[in-house]
Design a protein around this motif. Structure first.
Motif, short mmCIF file in Angstrom:
data_model
loop_
_atom_site.label_atom_id
_atom_site.label_comp_id
_atom_site.label_asym_id
_atom_site.label_seq_id
_atom_site.Cartn_x
_atom_site.Cartn_y
_atom_site.Cartn_z
N GLN A 1 -5.60 -9.44 2.93
CA GLN A 1 -5.37 -10.24 1.72
C GLN A 1 -5.23 -9.34 0.67
OE1 GLN A 1 -7.86 -13.63 2.06
NE2 GLN A 1 -6.37 -14.75 2.88
N THR A 2 -6.42 -8.71 0.34
CA THR A 2 -6.56 -7.82 -0.86
C THR A 2 -5.52 -6.89 -0.70
OG1 THR A 2 -9.01 -7.86 -0.68
CG2 THR A 2 -8.09 -5.96 -1.89
N PHE A 3 -5.07 -6.40 0.43
CA PHE A 3 -4.08 -5.23 0.30
C PHE A 3 -2.67 -5.73 -0.17
CE2 PHE A 3 -0.33 -3.25 2.19
CZ PHE A 3 -0.46 -1.90 2.06
N HIS A 4 -2.42 -6.94 0.54
CA HIS A 4 -0.95 -7.66 -0.01
C HIS A 4 -1.24 -8.29 -1.40
CE1 HIS A 4 1.04 -6.63 3.66
NE2 HIS A 4 0.04 -6.86 4.39
N LYS A 5 -2.28 -8.42 -1.96
CA LYS A 5 -2.29 -9.18 -3.27
C LYS A 5 -1.77 -7.91 -4.19
CE LYS A 5 -5.98 -10.31 -6.69
NZ LYS A 5 -7.50 -10.23 -6.76
N TYR A 6 -1.75 -6.45 -3.89
CA TYR A 6 -1.36 -5.53 -4.65
C TYR A 6 -0.10 -4.93 -4.29
CZ TYR A 6 -5.79 -6.09 -6.86
OH TYR A 6 -6.88 -6.85 -7.72
N SER A 7 0.17 -5.11 -3.13
CA SER A 7 1.20 -4.36 -2.42
C SER A 7 2.49 -5.22 -2.83
CB SER A 7 1.21 -4.16 -0.87
OG SER A 7 1.58 -5.39 -0.39
N GLY A 8 3.65 -4.28 -2.99
CA GLY A 8 4.88 -5.13 -3.43
C GLY A 8 5.01 -5.87 -4.69
N ASN A 9 4.09 -5.37 -5.58
CA ASN A 9 4.43 -5.87 -6.92
C ASN A 9 5.39 -5.25 -7.44
OD1 ASN A 9 2.24 -7.60 -7.02
ND2 ASN A 9 0.79 -6.42 -7.55
N GLU A 10 5.93 -3.96 -6.98
CA GLU A 10 6.87 -3.08 -7.37
C GLU A 10 7.46 -2.55 -5.96
OE1 GLU A 10 5.13 1.06 -8.91
OE2 GLU A 10 4.85 -0.74 -10.22
N GLY A 11 8.68 -2.45 -5.71
CA GLY A 11 9.22 -1.70 -4.56
C GLY A 11 8.83 -2.38 -3.45
N ASP A 12 8.43 -1.73 -2.31
CA ASP A 12 8.25 -2.17 -1.04
C ASP A 12 7.05 -3.11 -1.06
OD1 ASP A 12 7.84 -2.23 1.74
OD2 ASP A 12 8.10 -0.45 2.41
N ARG A 13 7.30 -4.15 -0.35
CA ARG A 13 6.15 -5.01 -0.50
C ARG A 13 5.05 -4.79 0.93
NH1 ARG A 13 6.81 -10.21 3.26
NH2 ARG A 13 8.47 -9.57 4.54
N PHE A 14 5.33 -3.83 1.51
CA PHE A 14 4.34 -3.50 2.55
C PHE A 14 3.73 -2.13 2.25
CE2 PHE A 14 7.46 -6.22 4.90
CZ PHE A 14 6.75 -7.15 5.13
N THR A 15 3.61 -1.72 0.81
CA THR A 15 3.07 -0.53 0.79
C THR A 15 2.77 -0.44 -0.95
OG1 THR A 15 5.10 0.73 -0.13
CG2 THR A 15 4.44 1.19 2.16
N LEU A 16 1.67 0.34 -1.09
CA LEU A 16 1.12 0.53 -2.57
C LEU A 16 1.60 1.57 -3.16
CD1 LEU A 16 -2.66 -0.01 -1.57
CD2 LEU A 16 -1.37 -1.68 -2.61
N SER A 17 2.26 1.26 -4.35
CA SER A 17 2.61 2.54 -5.06
C SER A 17 1.55 2.98 -5.97
CB SER A 17 3.67 2.02 -6.00
OG SER A 17 2.95 1.10 -7.08
N LYS A 18 1.63 4.34 -6.25
CA LYS A 18 0.43 4.61 -7.31
C LYS A 18 -0.16 3.74 -8.24
CE LYS A 18 0.33 8.89 -8.10
NZ LYS A 18 0.37 10.38 -8.83
N PRO A 19 0.70 2.99 -9.10
CA PRO A 19 0.15 2.09 -10.17
C PRO A 19 -0.57 0.78 -9.35
CG PRO A 19 2.37 2.81 -10.79
CD PRO A 19 2.20 3.19 -9.44
N GLU A 20 0.11 0.55 -8.07
CA GLU A 20 -0.83 -0.67 -7.43
C GLU A 20 -2.00 -0.13 -6.78
OE1 GLU A 20 3.44 -2.85 -5.80
OE2 GLU A 20 2.72 -1.13 -4.85
N LEU A 21 -2.04 0.86 -6.40
CA LEU A 21 -2.98 1.55 -5.81
C LEU A 21 -4.23 1.58 -6.95
CD1 LEU A 21 -4.97 2.86 -3.49
CD2 LEU A 21 -3.99 5.03 -4.12
N LYS A 22 -4.01 2.25 -7.93
CA LYS A 22 -4.72 2.23 -9.14
C LYS A 22 -5.39 0.66 -9.48
CE LYS A 22 -5.59 3.62 -13.93
NZ LYS A 22 -4.92 4.34 -14.98
N GLU A 23 -4.40 -0.12 -9.53
CA GLU A 23 -5.02 -1.68 -9.99
C GLU A 23 -5.80 -2.01 -8.82
OE1 GLU A 23 -3.25 -5.96 -10.96
OE2 GLU A 23 -1.57 -4.36 -10.49
#
Length: 98
Positions: free
Chosen positions: A6-28
């Motif tokens: 749940q934590t991973f998917h809370k942040y993944s996909g906010n931008e781009g691919d919903r199954f990965t974390l971009s650098k901004p998503e990872l930072k958040e």
């Protein structure tokens, strides 16, 4: 396990691919969820290092498998820290009993 997913998917996909974390998503995620364990997760260089260490396929994003490596490494580090603290407390207790 559900919480990690749940934590991973809370942040993944906010931008781009919903199954990965971009650098901004990872930072958040690092700042919001793991800030207490990673020290200064706000530091750009620290985030870049974590991203570089996790992004094993060098696609510029962190997938769930790569994220779990971070969770595992943090779990091991926390376990080692708490075991060291327990050992120190036991040694202090033994000295007081002598």
């Amino acid at each position: 396990m559900q919480l990690m997913i749940q934590t991973f998917h809370k942040y993944s996909g906010n931008e781009g691919d919903r199954f990965t974390l971009s650098k901004p998503e990872l930072k958040e995620l690092l700042v919001t969820e793991l800030g207490n364990y990673l020290g200064n997760a706000q530091d750009k260089e620290a985030v870049d290092k974590v991203m570089g260490d996790l992004d094993s396929n060098n696609d510029g994003e962190v997938d769930f498998t790569e994220f779990i490596i971070l969770v595992g490494a943090l779990t091991v580090a926390c376990n080692d820290f708490f075991q060291d603290q327990k050992d120190k407390q036991e040694k202090k207790k033994e000295k007081r009993l002598q």
